[in-house]
Design a protein around this motif. Sequence first.
Motif, PDB file in Angstrom:
ATOM      1  N   GLN A 266      -0.821  -9.023  -7.897  1.00 38.24           N
ATOM      2  CA  GLN A 266      -0.053  -7.825  -7.575  1.00 38.24           C
ATOM      3  C   GLN A 266       0.850  -8.079  -6.375  1.00 38.24           C
ATOM      4  O   GLN A 266       0.516  -8.859  -5.497  1.00 38.24           O
ATOM      5  CB  GLN A 266      -0.985  -6.657  -7.232  1.00 38.24           C
ATOM      6  CG  GLN A 266      -1.952  -6.271  -8.332  1.00 38.24           C
ATOM      7  CD  GLN A 266      -2.878  -5.175  -7.861  1.00 38.24           C
ATOM      8  OE1 GLN A 266      -2.433  -4.140  -7.381  1.00 38.24           O
ATOM      9  NE2 GLN A 266      -4.172  -5.404  -7.987  1.00 38.24           N
TER      10      GLN A 266
ATOM     11  N   LYS B  44       3.001  -5.610  -3.588  1.00 37.56           N
ATOM     12  CA  LYS B  44       3.254  -4.235  -3.156  1.00 37.56           C
ATOM     13  C   LYS B  44       3.379  -4.196  -1.649  1.00 37.56           C
ATOM     14  O   LYS B  44       2.946  -5.113  -0.950  1.00 37.56           O
ATOM     15  CB  LYS B  44       2.110  -3.305  -3.599  1.00 37.56           C
ATOM     16  CG  LYS B  44       0.743  -3.668  -3.021  1.00 37.56           C
ATOM     17  CD  LYS B  44      -0.299  -2.585  -3.253  1.00 37.56           C
ATOM     18  CE  LYS B  44      -0.079  -1.434  -2.322  1.00 37.56           C
ATOM     19  NZ  LYS B  44      -1.195  -0.478  -2.258  1.00 37.56           N
TER      20      LYS B  44
ATOM     21  N   LEU C  81       2.182  -3.127   1.831  1.00 37.64           N
ATOM     22  CA  LEU C  81       0.830  -2.927   2.346  1.00 37.64           C
ATOM     23  C   LEU C  81       0.806  -1.943   3.500  1.00 37.64           C
ATOM     24  O   LEU C  81       1.735  -1.891   4.313  1.00 37.64           O
ATOM     25  CB  LEU C  81       0.244  -4.257   2.815  1.00 37.64           C
ATOM     26  CG  LEU C  81       0.112  -5.359   1.775  1.00 37.64           C
ATOM     27  CD1 LEU C  81      -0.396  -6.637   2.422  1.00 37.64           C
ATOM     28  CD2 LEU C  81      -0.799  -4.922   0.639  1.00 37.64           C
TER      29      LEU C  81
ATOM     30  N   LEU D 265      -1.499  -1.497   6.691  1.00 36.52           N
ATOM     31  CA  LEU D 265      -2.528  -2.174   7.477  1.00 36.52           C
ATOM     32  C   LEU D 265      -2.894  -1.304   8.669  1.00 36.52           C
ATOM     33  O   LEU D 265      -2.005  -0.734   9.334  1.00 36.52           O
ATOM     34  CB  LEU D 265      -2.030  -3.533   7.980  1.00 36.52           C
ATOM     35  CG  LEU D 265      -1.613  -4.539   6.904  1.00 36.52           C
ATOM     36  CD1 LEU D 265      -0.110  -4.478   6.683  1.00 36.52           C
ATOM     37  CD2 LEU D 265      -2.034  -5.937   7.278  1.00 36.52           C
TER      38      LEU D 265
ATOM     39  N   HIS E 193       6.086  -2.444   4.029  1.00 36.15           N
ATOM     40  CA  HIS E 193       4.825  -2.679   4.728  1.00 36.15           C
ATOM     41  C   HIS E 193       4.781  -1.804   5.988  1.00 36.15           C
ATOM     42  O   HIS E 193       5.795  -1.632   6.667  1.00 36.15           O
ATOM     43  CB  HIS E 193       4.684  -4.143   5.139  1.00 36.15           C
ATOM     44  CG  HIS E 193       4.805  -5.105   4.001  1.00 36.15           C
ATOM     45  ND1 HIS E 193       3.953  -5.085   2.919  1.00 36.15           N
ATOM     46  CD2 HIS E 193       5.687  -6.107   3.771  1.00 36.15           C
ATOM     47  CE1 HIS E 193       4.291  -6.049   2.078  1.00 36.15           C
ATOM     48  NE2 HIS E 193       5.345  -6.676   2.570  1.00 36.15           N
TER      49      HIS E 193
ATOM     50  N   CYS F 297      -8.159   5.014   7.041  1.00 36.89           N
ATOM     51  CA  CYS F 297      -8.730   3.735   6.593  1.00 36.89           C
ATOM     52  C   CYS F 297      -8.862   3.688   5.070  1.00 36.89           C
ATOM     53  O   CYS F 297      -8.647   2.638   4.458  1.00 36.89           O
ATOM     54  CB  CYS F 297     -10.079   3.504   7.258  1.00 36.89           C
ATOM     55  SG  CYS F 297      -9.968   3.206   9.043  1.00 36.89           S
ATOM     56  N   ASP F 298      -9.198   4.816   4.462  1.00 39.05           N
ATOM     57  CA  ASP F 298      -9.305   4.864   2.998  1.00 39.05           C
ATOM     58  C   ASP F 298      -7.948   4.615   2.346  1.00 39.05           C
ATOM     59  O   ASP F 298      -7.859   3.962   1.303  1.00 39.05           O
ATOM     60  CB  ASP F 298      -9.851   6.215   2.543  1.00 39.05           C
ATOM     61  CG  ASP F 298     -11.340   6.371   2.805  1.00 39.05           C
ATOM     62  OD1 ASP F 298     -12.010   5.346   3.077  1.00 39.05           O
ATOM     63  OD2 ASP F 298     -11.833   7.511   2.759  1.00 39.05           O
TER      64      ASP F 298
ATOM     65  N   ALA G 105      -5.513   2.856   3.605  1.00 40.16           N
ATOM     66  CA  ALA G 105      -5.007   1.520   3.944  1.00 40.16           C
ATOM     67  C   ALA G 105      -5.442   0.470   2.931  1.00 40.16           C
ATOM     68  O   ALA G 105      -6.467   0.597   2.271  1.00 40.16           O
ATOM     69  CB  ALA G 105      -5.496   1.128   5.337  1.00 40.16           C
ATOM     70  N   ASP G 106      -4.631  -0.587   2.841  1.00 32.42           N
ATOM     71  CA  ASP G 106      -4.979  -1.755   2.027  1.00 32.42           C
ATOM     72  C   ASP G 106      -5.819  -2.739   2.821  1.00 32.42           C
ATOM     73  O   ASP G 106      -6.687  -3.421   2.268  1.00 32.42           O
ATOM     74  CB  ASP G 106      -3.701  -2.455   1.555  1.00 32.42           C
ATOM     75  CG  ASP G 106      -2.845  -1.556   0.691  1.00 32.42           C
ATOM     76  OD1 ASP G 106      -3.224  -1.327  -0.468  1.00 32.42           O
ATOM     77  OD2 ASP G 106      -1.812  -1.057   1.185  1.00 32.42           O
ATOM     78  N   THR G 107      -5.556  -2.832   4.112  1.00 34.55           N
ATOM     79  CA  THR G 107      -6.273  -3.752   5.002  1.00 34.55           C
ATOM     80  C   THR G 107      -6.620  -3.019   6.281  1.00 34.55           C
ATOM     81  O   THR G 107      -5.749  -2.366   6.875  1.00 34.55           O
ATOM     82  CB  THR G 107      -5.412  -4.989   5.330  1.00 34.55           C
ATOM     83  OG1 THR G 107      -5.122  -5.692   4.124  1.00 34.55           O
ATOM     84  CG2 THR G 107      -6.129  -5.929   6.293  1.00 34.55           C
TER      85      THR G 107
END
Length: 199
Positions: free
Chosen positions: A28, A30, A32, A34, A158, A171-172, A174-176
């Motif tokens: 994938q 996309k 992000l 962070l 990003h 946080c949920d 977020a990807d990182t």
Amino acid sequence: MNDHNQRHQARMERKKALIDASIARADQEKGLLLVLTGNGKGKSSSAFGMVGRSLGHRMKVGVCQFLKSRTDTGEEAFFGQQTNCEWHVLGDGFTWETQSREQDITTAQHGWEVACQMLADPAYHLVVLDELTYLLNYGYLNADQVLDTLAARPPMQHVVVTGRAASPALCDLADTVSEIADVKHAFRSGIQAQKGIDL
């Protein structure tokens, strides 16, 4: 010794196979989100490292520094000179400096308007929202609206959010998420903030 080398080679071969398989599964691409949080030093510094990486790839970068009011930091002096970097210091200082919730809310909302322009513009490949978590935790901004804006940003943009005590909802989304622990800090030993390290 030869047996030890053979075992090492066998372990590294197994490790490489696992890593190669993980890389192959990552198909994938996309933008992000962070989140760099925790009580330790280095959250903003990590974000600015990504600013440097992005500029190295000739990407356009936007930086919004909330709360902070200093305009004499090394990172701003350097990155502010870069053609593809737009840098905004949007704070009046930390909350214990202003001592005015009304002023802090007004300043936060103005800063968020600047950030929203970047978050709506696909020309920005990376947007850094430095210390945003405080504005959410103190209720200076509507957290749901902020999360909705982050979720609706251009697909390949990003975003890096820094600050302590990032909310579970952020946080949920977020990807990182990286949490930087505070093990030891020179300031607690009476050492001043140092140019090139802290400023």
